[in-house]
Design a protein around this motif. Sequence first.
Motif, PDB file in Angstrom:
ATOM      1  N   GLU A   1     -14.421 -56.470  57.903  1.00  0.00           N
ATOM      2  CA  GLU A   1     -12.996 -56.261  57.818  1.00  0.00           C
ATOM      3  C   GLU A   1     -13.301 -57.290  56.010  1.00  0.00           C
ATOM      4  O   GLU A   1     -14.107 -57.971  56.228  1.00  0.00           O
ATOM      5  CB  GLU A   1     -11.934 -56.425  58.302  1.00  0.00           C
ATOM      6  CG  GLU A   1     -11.596 -55.980  60.173  1.00  0.00           C
ATOM      7  CD  GLU A   1     -11.245 -56.246  60.959  1.00  0.00           C
ATOM      8  OE1 GLU A   1     -11.051 -55.428  61.763  1.00  0.00           O
ATOM      9  OE2 GLU A   1     -10.904 -57.187  61.065  1.00  0.00           O
ATOM     10  N   THR A   2     -11.925 -56.998  55.643  1.00  0.00           N
ATOM     11  CA  THR A   2     -12.424 -58.264  54.851  1.00  0.00           C
ATOM     12  C   THR A   2      -9.929 -58.337  54.376  1.00  0.00           C
ATOM     13  O   THR A   2      -9.871 -58.191  55.448  1.00  0.00           O
ATOM     14  CB  THR A   2     -11.966 -57.554  52.990  1.00  0.00           C
ATOM     15  OG1 THR A   2     -11.016 -56.346  52.949  1.00  0.00           O
ATOM     16  CG2 THR A   2     -13.143 -56.999  53.187  1.00  0.00           C
ATOM     17  N   GLN A   3     -10.367 -59.520  53.825  1.00  0.00           N
ATOM     18  CA  GLN A   3      -8.322 -60.134  54.323  1.00  0.00           C
ATOM     19  C   GLN A   3      -8.279 -61.416  53.309  1.00  0.00           C
ATOM     20  O   GLN A   3      -9.061 -61.994  53.216  1.00  0.00           O
ATOM     21  CB  GLN A   3      -8.610 -60.938  55.792  1.00  0.00           C
ATOM     22  CG  GLN A   3      -6.680 -61.576  55.719  1.00  0.00           C
ATOM     23  CD  GLN A   3      -6.838 -61.882  57.298  1.00  0.00           C
ATOM     24  OE1 GLN A   3      -7.400 -61.906  57.526  1.00  0.00           O
ATOM     25  NE2 GLN A   3      -4.638 -62.523  57.283  1.00  0.00           N
ATOM     26  N   THR A   4      -7.209 -61.445  52.527  1.00  0.00           N
ATOM     27  CA  THR A   4      -7.102 -61.830  51.461  1.00  0.00           C
ATOM     28  C   THR A   4      -5.667 -63.413  51.890  1.00  0.00           C
ATOM     29  O   THR A   4      -5.291 -62.163  52.901  1.00  0.00           O
ATOM     30  CB  THR A   4      -6.664 -61.347  50.318  1.00  0.00           C
ATOM     31  OG1 THR A   4      -7.494 -60.289  49.403  1.00  0.00           O
ATOM     32  CG2 THR A   4      -5.952 -62.814  49.181  1.00  0.00           C
ATOM     33  N   ILE A   5      -6.153 -64.030  52.392  1.00  0.00           N
ATOM     34  CA  ILE A   5      -5.494 -65.769  52.819  1.00  0.00           C
ATOM     35  C   ILE A   5      -5.264 -66.461  51.679  1.00  0.00           C
ATOM     36  O   ILE A   5      -5.445 -67.004  50.976  1.00  0.00           O
ATOM     37  CB  ILE A   5      -5.865 -66.474  53.724  1.00  0.00           C
ATOM     38  CG1 ILE A   5      -7.066 -65.500  55.035  1.00  0.00           C
ATOM     39  CG2 ILE A   5      -5.291 -67.032  54.816  1.00  0.00           C
ATOM     40  CD1 ILE A   5      -7.706 -65.998  55.280  1.00  0.00           C
ATOM     41  N   THR A   6      -4.081 -67.003  51.591  1.00  0.00           N
ATOM     42  CA  THR A   6      -4.007 -68.227  50.874  1.00  0.00           C
ATOM     43  C   THR A   6      -4.174 -69.522  51.404  1.00  0.00           C
ATOM     44  O   THR A   6      -4.723 -70.013  52.500  1.00  0.00           O
ATOM     45  CB  THR A   6      -2.011 -67.970  50.398  1.00  0.00           C
ATOM     46  OG1 THR A   6      -1.779 -68.815  51.534  1.00  0.00           O
ATOM     47  CG2 THR A   6      -1.934 -67.357  50.297  1.00  0.00           C
ATOM     48  N   ASN A   7      -4.554 -70.790  50.319  1.00  0.00           N
ATOM     49  CA  ASN A   7      -5.355 -71.663  50.562  1.00  0.00           C
ATOM     50  C   ASN A   7      -4.493 -72.932  50.724  1.00  0.00           C
ATOM     51  O   ASN A   7      -4.209 -72.978  48.744  1.00  0.00           O
ATOM     52  CB  ASN A   7      -6.968 -71.570  50.717  1.00  0.00           C
ATOM     53  CG  ASN A   7      -7.659 -72.344  51.280  1.00  0.00           C
ATOM     54  OD1 ASN A   7      -7.457 -73.738  50.467  1.00  0.00           O
ATOM     55  ND2 ASN A   7      -8.180 -72.470  52.543  1.00  0.00           N
ATOM     56  N   MET A   8      -4.841 -74.614  50.766  1.00  0.00           N
ATOM     57  CA  MET A   8      -4.118 -75.480  50.631  1.00  0.00           C
ATOM     58  C   MET A   8      -4.617 -76.006  50.756  1.00  0.00           C
ATOM     59  O   MET A   8      -4.542 -75.768  52.307  1.00  0.00           O
ATOM     60  CB  MET A   8      -2.545 -75.634  50.607  1.00  0.00           C
ATOM     61  CG  MET A   8      -2.062 -76.057  50.462  1.00  0.00           C
ATOM     62  SD  MET A   8      -1.826 -76.130  47.954  1.00  0.00           S
ATOM     63  CE  MET A   8      -0.830 -77.355  47.195  1.00  0.00           C
ATOM     64  N   ILE A   9      -5.562 -77.019  50.215  1.00  0.00           N
ATOM     65  CA  ILE A   9      -6.159 -78.573  51.201  1.00  0.00           C
ATOM     66  C   ILE A   9      -5.039 -79.379  51.107  1.00  0.00           C
ATOM     67  O   ILE A   9      -4.435 -79.576  50.099  1.00  0.00           O
ATOM     68  CB  ILE A   9      -7.422 -79.029  50.251  1.00  0.00           C
ATOM     69  CG1 ILE A   9      -8.358 -78.139  50.392  1.00  0.00           C
ATOM     70  CG2 ILE A   9      -7.642 -80.115  50.814  1.00  0.00           C
ATOM     71  CD1 ILE A   9      -9.236 -78.597  49.419  1.00  0.00           C
ATOM     72  N   ILE A  10      -4.357 -79.128  52.053  1.00  0.00           N
ATOM     73  CA  ILE A  10      -3.608 -80.775  52.959  1.00  0.00           C
ATOM     74  C   ILE A  10      -3.757 -82.112  53.126  1.00  0.00           C
ATOM     75  O   ILE A  10      -4.623 -82.013  53.476  1.00  0.00           O
ATOM     76  CB  ILE A  10      -2.324 -80.373  53.539  1.00  0.00           C
ATOM     77  CG1 ILE A  10      -2.753 -80.584  55.199  1.00  0.00           C
ATOM     78  CG2 ILE A  10      -1.530 -79.077  52.957  1.00  0.00           C
ATOM     79  CD1 ILE A  10      -1.430 -79.318  56.384  1.00  0.00           C
TER      80      ILE A  10
ATOM     81  N   PHE B   1       0.566 -72.664  47.940  1.00  0.00           N
ATOM     82  CA  PHE B   1      -0.659 -72.806  47.976  1.00  0.00           C
ATOM     83  C   PHE B   1      -1.500 -73.101  46.192  1.00  0.00           C
ATOM     84  O   PHE B   1      -0.241 -72.661  45.873  1.00  0.00           O
ATOM     85  CB  PHE B   1      -1.510 -71.747  48.709  1.00  0.00           C
ATOM     86  CG  PHE B   1      -0.823 -69.818  48.091  1.00  0.00           C
ATOM     87  CD1 PHE B   1      -2.006 -70.122  47.750  1.00  0.00           C
ATOM     88  CD2 PHE B   1       0.090 -69.627  48.400  1.00  0.00           C
ATOM     89  CE1 PHE B   1      -1.264 -68.419  46.467  1.00  0.00           C
ATOM     90  CE2 PHE B   1       0.507 -68.763  47.483  1.00  0.00           C
ATOM     91  CZ  PHE B   1      -0.051 -67.758  46.580  1.00  0.00           C
ATOM     92  N   ASP B   2      -2.167 -72.794  46.001  1.00  0.00           N
ATOM     93  CA  ASP B   2      -3.400 -73.142  44.761  1.00  0.00           C
ATOM     94  C   ASP B   2      -4.399 -72.907  44.562  1.00  0.00           C
ATOM     95  O   ASP B   2      -5.147 -72.757  44.105  1.00  0.00           O
ATOM     96  CB  ASP B   2      -2.633 -74.947  44.536  1.00  0.00           C
ATOM     97  CG  ASP B   2      -3.445 -75.674  45.284  1.00  0.00           C
ATOM     98  OD1 ASP B   2      -4.765 -75.330  46.415  1.00  0.00           O
ATOM     99  OD2 ASP B   2      -3.340 -77.132  44.783  1.00  0.00           O
TER     100      ASP B   2
END
Length: 149
Positions: A140-149, A46-47
Amino acid sequence: MKTSVASLLFATVATRTSAFAPASRNAFSRNMSANSVPLANGAMSFDRVCREWRCKYEGDKATSESLEAISKLVDEYLPEVKKASSDVTVNRLICGGCLDFKLMTTVPLDDFGPWEESGFAPEAEFLEKLKAIEGVSQVETQTITNMII
């Protein structure tokens, strides 16, 4: 002469047996950018990082007063949310079946740390107002990784 034959034999055996050694895993895959973080032994990366704010609303999606109030709140805070990064992406997701509302703000990895240190501004204010809307629950909250593929 025996020394050179022994050296040659050792070099030959060492070279050929290396073909059977387990291949070293490179932590960098073809799907990774230069500044991405590897996951799953390099199979993914992820970037970008996403901060999700979510809740449940009540009523039919077409006529829900709580969803309408959420929309007005998003309009009020969107300019502030977009200050998280010059390369920010903000997505709004609504599920009419589950009555889910989600606001997902995604920033490049380099911008995430400073935004996190600021408390994900304006998260605290936004969530406080979101909780005050009649018909809104499960904020609620959440932190999630993300990567455009």
